[in-house]
Design a protein around this motif. Structure first.
Motif, PDB file in Angstrom:
ATOM      1  N   PHE A 306       0.826  -1.213   0.000  1.00  0.00           N
ATOM      2  CA  PHE A 306       0.000   0.000   0.000  1.00  0.00           C
ATOM      3  C   PHE A 306       0.861   1.264   0.000  1.00  0.00           C
ATOM      4  CE2 PHE A 306      -1.565   3.486   2.629  1.00  0.00           C
ATOM      5  CZ  PHE A 306      -2.714   3.845   1.949  1.00  0.00           C
ATOM      6  N   SER A 307       1.890   1.302   0.831  1.00  0.00           N
ATOM      7  CA  SER A 307       2.635   2.546   1.039  1.00  0.00           C
ATOM      8  C   SER A 307       3.581   2.900  -0.103  1.00  0.00           C
ATOM      9  CB  SER A 307       3.434   2.459   2.347  1.00  0.00           C
ATOM     10  OG  SER A 307       4.434   1.460   2.253  1.00  0.00           O
ATOM     11  N   GLU A 308       3.883   1.935  -0.990  1.00  0.00           N
ATOM     12  CA  GLU A 308       4.767   2.202  -2.127  1.00  0.00           C
ATOM     13  C   GLU A 308       4.058   1.778  -3.412  1.00  0.00           C
ATOM     14  OE1 GLU A 308       8.711   0.653  -1.509  1.00  0.00           O
ATOM     15  OE2 GLU A 308       9.056   1.968   0.216  1.00  0.00           O
ATOM     16  N   PRO A 309       3.087   2.555  -3.845  1.00  0.00           N
ATOM     17  CA  PRO A 309       2.227   2.166  -4.974  1.00  0.00           C
ATOM     18  C   PRO A 309       2.979   2.129  -6.300  1.00  0.00           C
ATOM     19  CG  PRO A 309       1.794   4.438  -4.329  1.00  0.00           C
ATOM     20  CD  PRO A 309       2.709   3.872  -3.285  1.00  0.00           C
ATOM     21  N   VAL A 310       2.665   1.113  -7.087  1.00  0.00           N
ATOM     22  CA  VAL A 310       3.234   1.006  -8.426  1.00  0.00           C
ATOM     23  C   VAL A 310       2.118   0.999  -9.470  1.00  0.00           C
ATOM     24  CG1 VAL A 310       4.669  -0.366  -9.992  1.00  0.00           C
ATOM     25  CG2 VAL A 310       5.301  -0.166  -7.573  1.00  0.00           C
ATOM     26  N   GLN A 311       1.281  -0.067  -9.475  1.00  0.00           N
ATOM     27  CA  GLN A 311       0.159  -0.099 -10.420  1.00  0.00           C
ATOM     28  C   GLN A 311      -0.987  -0.952  -9.881  1.00  0.00           C
ATOM     29  OE1 GLN A 311       1.053  -1.499 -14.429  1.00  0.00           O
ATOM     30  NE2 GLN A 311      -0.627  -0.301 -15.283  1.00  0.00           N
ATOM     31  N   PHE A 312      -0.787  -2.271  -9.785  1.00  0.00           N
ATOM     32  CA  PHE A 312      -1.783  -3.182  -9.239  1.00  0.00           C
ATOM     33  C   PHE A 312      -1.180  -3.924  -8.045  1.00  0.00           C
ATOM     34  CE2 PHE A 312      -2.833  -2.827 -13.769  1.00  0.00           C
ATOM     35  CZ  PHE A 312      -4.189  -2.516 -13.715  1.00  0.00           C
ATOM     36  N   THR A 313      -2.048  -4.545  -7.248  1.00  0.00           N
ATOM     37  CA  THR A 313      -1.548  -5.306  -6.104  1.00  0.00           C
ATOM     38  C   THR A 313      -2.046  -6.743  -6.149  1.00  0.00           C
ATOM     39  OG1 THR A 313      -3.387  -4.860  -4.575  1.00  0.00           O
ATOM     40  CG2 THR A 313      -1.640  -3.195  -4.720  1.00  0.00           C
ATOM     41  N   GLY A 314      -1.241  -7.614  -5.519  1.00  0.00           N
ATOM     42  CA  GLY A 314      -1.583  -9.016  -5.400  1.00  0.00           C
ATOM     43  C   GLY A 314      -1.412  -9.482  -3.969  1.00  0.00           C
ATOM     44  N   PHE A 315      -1.896 -10.672  -3.682  1.00  0.00           N
ATOM     45  CA  PHE A 315      -1.851 -11.197  -2.319  1.00  0.00           C
ATOM     46  C   PHE A 315      -1.717 -12.712  -2.385  1.00  0.00           C
ATOM     47  CE2 PHE A 315      -2.942 -11.875   2.059  1.00  0.00           C
ATOM     48  CZ  PHE A 315      -2.701 -10.661   2.701  1.00  0.00           C
ATOM     49  N   LYS A 316      -0.749 -13.242  -1.610  1.00  0.00           N
ATOM     50  CA  LYS A 316      -0.558 -14.690  -1.588  1.00  0.00           C
ATOM     51  C   LYS A 316      -1.172 -15.293  -0.331  1.00  0.00           C
ATOM     52  CE  LYS A 316       3.210 -16.877  -3.037  1.00  0.00           C
ATOM     53  NZ  LYS A 316       4.581 -17.478  -3.115  1.00  0.00           N
ATOM     54  N   LEU A 317      -1.836 -16.423  -0.521  1.00  0.00           N
ATOM     55  CA  LEU A 317      -2.420 -17.184   0.579  1.00  0.00           C
ATOM     56  C   LEU A 317      -1.772 -18.565   0.620  1.00  0.00           C
ATOM     57  CD1 LEU A 317      -6.115 -16.179  -0.116  1.00  0.00           C
ATOM     58  CD2 LEU A 317      -4.737 -15.438   1.832  1.00  0.00           C
ATOM     59  N   PHE A 318      -1.378 -18.979   1.834  1.00  0.00           N
ATOM     60  CA  PHE A 318      -0.678 -20.254   2.010  1.00  0.00           C
ATOM     61  C   PHE A 318      -1.611 -21.271   2.674  1.00  0.00           C
ATOM     62  CE2 PHE A 318       2.568 -17.090   1.666  1.00  0.00           C
ATOM     63  CZ  PHE A 318       3.687 -17.706   1.136  1.00  0.00           C
ATOM     64  N   TYR A 319      -1.842 -22.378   1.993  1.00  0.00           N
ATOM     65  CA  TYR A 319      -2.726 -23.396   2.540  1.00  0.00           C
ATOM     66  C   TYR A 319      -2.212 -23.976   3.853  1.00  0.00           C
ATOM     67  CZ  TYR A 319      -5.684 -23.599  -1.630  1.00  0.00           C
ATOM     68  OH  TYR A 319      -6.574 -23.289  -2.639  1.00  0.00           O
ATOM     69  N   LYS A 320      -0.887 -24.000   4.029  1.00  0.00           N
ATOM     70  CA  LYS A 320      -0.319 -24.597   5.236  1.00  0.00           C
ATOM     71  C   LYS A 320       0.294 -23.555   6.167  1.00  0.00           C
ATOM     72  CE  LYS A 320       0.521 -29.085   3.071  1.00  0.00           C
ATOM     73  NZ  LYS A 320       1.510 -30.095   2.657  1.00  0.00           N
ATOM     74  N   ASN A 321       1.150 -22.715   5.650  1.00  0.00           N
ATOM     75  CA  ASN A 321       1.895 -21.801   6.533  1.00  0.00           C
ATOM     76  C   ASN A 321       1.033 -20.725   7.182  1.00  0.00           C
ATOM     77  OD1 ASN A 321       4.135 -23.273   5.895  1.00  0.00           O
ATOM     78  ND2 ASN A 321       5.412 -21.517   5.404  1.00  0.00           N
TER      79      ASN A 321
END
Length: 349
Positions: A306-321
């Motif tokens: 959020f604080s260093e905007p470039v263009q689009f954002t993504g988010f990773k979700l870990f099934y285990k960790n």
């Protein structure tokens, strides 16, 4: 290269993150994209050709969707100003990409290689439906995010600590993606090699309209350290090299814009972000790559995405960790859609 070395890379991905995680368009005339080199031949001879129909974007719709993704942000950071409109056929922000990440050689590097292909694709379809249910106005584009160059615990003959996956495995991923009308990301962990050495070797795939690219700063070891010992880094200059290379392919072969994924969960992983160039031919996604409990992941997202905007954002979700610490749960689509900005690329590992 022995399989055990590939498995070591999967351990790097999990162990190092634990240390540092704070964490459809409307328009005018349509044209067909060049398939650029034709089909990739899989082991069973299947045709993986994808013919893309390029629809000029509706700029008013594009603007409204970018405002929607900003989720009412009042800081002035989002949506990012002076972003060029993408070329015809752009996926973002008209669709949300939901991807499964991993490597077919290893069950420890992500869901892509953990489950048998049929079961894996069925699970991806379920996740896509979950996102469409949470945000019915945004169609989901399924994707397979494949680690094509893997960081290694062994230096190998050239001492670069990376293993380039055989092309026949990439062909298999293309074949699997076509079964679900999916796109493919080829991800690179350069270790002691460089992005300039590794990217051109994948050009015959990046010439295809359905193939996109990912670069992982975590394993870019500019200081000569072995991968997995510390977190690596990319500068804006490295990212600009990649986006420029991809842009040239888009222009040469009349392709839809490429999506470029850059993984990030610390500030030093990406330096001089403000110098990253945006191009009509390439859509840049900063992907929050850290794992942990929901509050920790939100903090990482706020501080480094959020604080260093470039263009689009993504988010990773870990099934285990993501389940290792209380409250032992993954964030839900409904929760992530409340973030500022809302991520348009979702990756499951």
């Amino acid at each position: 290269m022995k399989l055990k070395h590939v498995l070591l890379a999967g351990l790097f991905t999990f162990s190092s993150l634990s240390l540092f995680s704070s964490c459809s368009q409307t328009g005018g005339k349509t044209t067909k994209a060049n398939t650029a080199g034709g089909a990739a031949a899989t082991a069973d001879g299947a045709d993986t050709t994808v013919k893309a129909v390029l629809t000029p974007i509706d700029t008013a719709l594009y603007d409204s969707l970018m405002v929607k993704l900003a989720n009412g942000d009042t800081t002035g950071k989002w949506p990012v100003k002076k972003t060029p409109y993408p070329l015809a056929g752009a996926i973002l922000p008209f669709k949300r990409v939901v991807a499964f990440y991993g490597n077919l050689f290893s069950k420890k590097m992500g869901i892509l290689g953990e489950l048998p292909p049929k079961e894996m694709l069925a699970k991806l379809k379920v996740e896509a439906k979950n996102w469409e249910k949470a945000d019915p106005k945004t169609p989901v584009q399924p994707a397979l995010h494949y680690i094509a160059v893997v960081a290694q615990g062994d230096g190998g003959k050239d001492g670069k600590y990376r293993y380039r996956m055989p092309f026949k495995q990439i062909d298999t991923v293309l074949y699997l993606a076509k079964k679900i009308d999916g796109i493919v990301f080829l991800d690179v962990q350069v270790s002691l090699s460089t992005i300039k050495d590794e990217l051109p070797l994948l050009e015959k795939y990046l010439m295809m309209p359905q193939v996109h690219f990912g670069m992982d700063p975590e394993f870019s070891m500019k200081d000569g350290s072995k991968p997995g010992k510390r977190i690596g880094t990319y500068d804006a200059a490295d990212i600009n090299y990649v986006s420029g290379y991809l842009a040239d392919l888009v222009k040469k072969y009349n392709l839809p814009p490429k999506i470029l994924i850059i993984h990030r969960f610390t500030r030093k992983m990406v330096t001089n972000y403000q110098n990253i160039k945006l191009r009509p031919e390439v859509q840049v996604v900063m992907d929050m790559d850290g794992w942990g409990e929901p509050d920790l992941k939100l903090g990482t997202y706020r501080h480094f995405i959020f604080s260093e905007p470039v263009q689009f954002t993504g988010f990773k979700l870990f099934y285990k960790n993501d389940l290792k610490k209380e409250p032992h749960r993954m964030l839900t689509p409904a929760e992530l859609l409340k973030y500022k900005p809302a991520p348009i690329y979702i990756q499951y590992q």
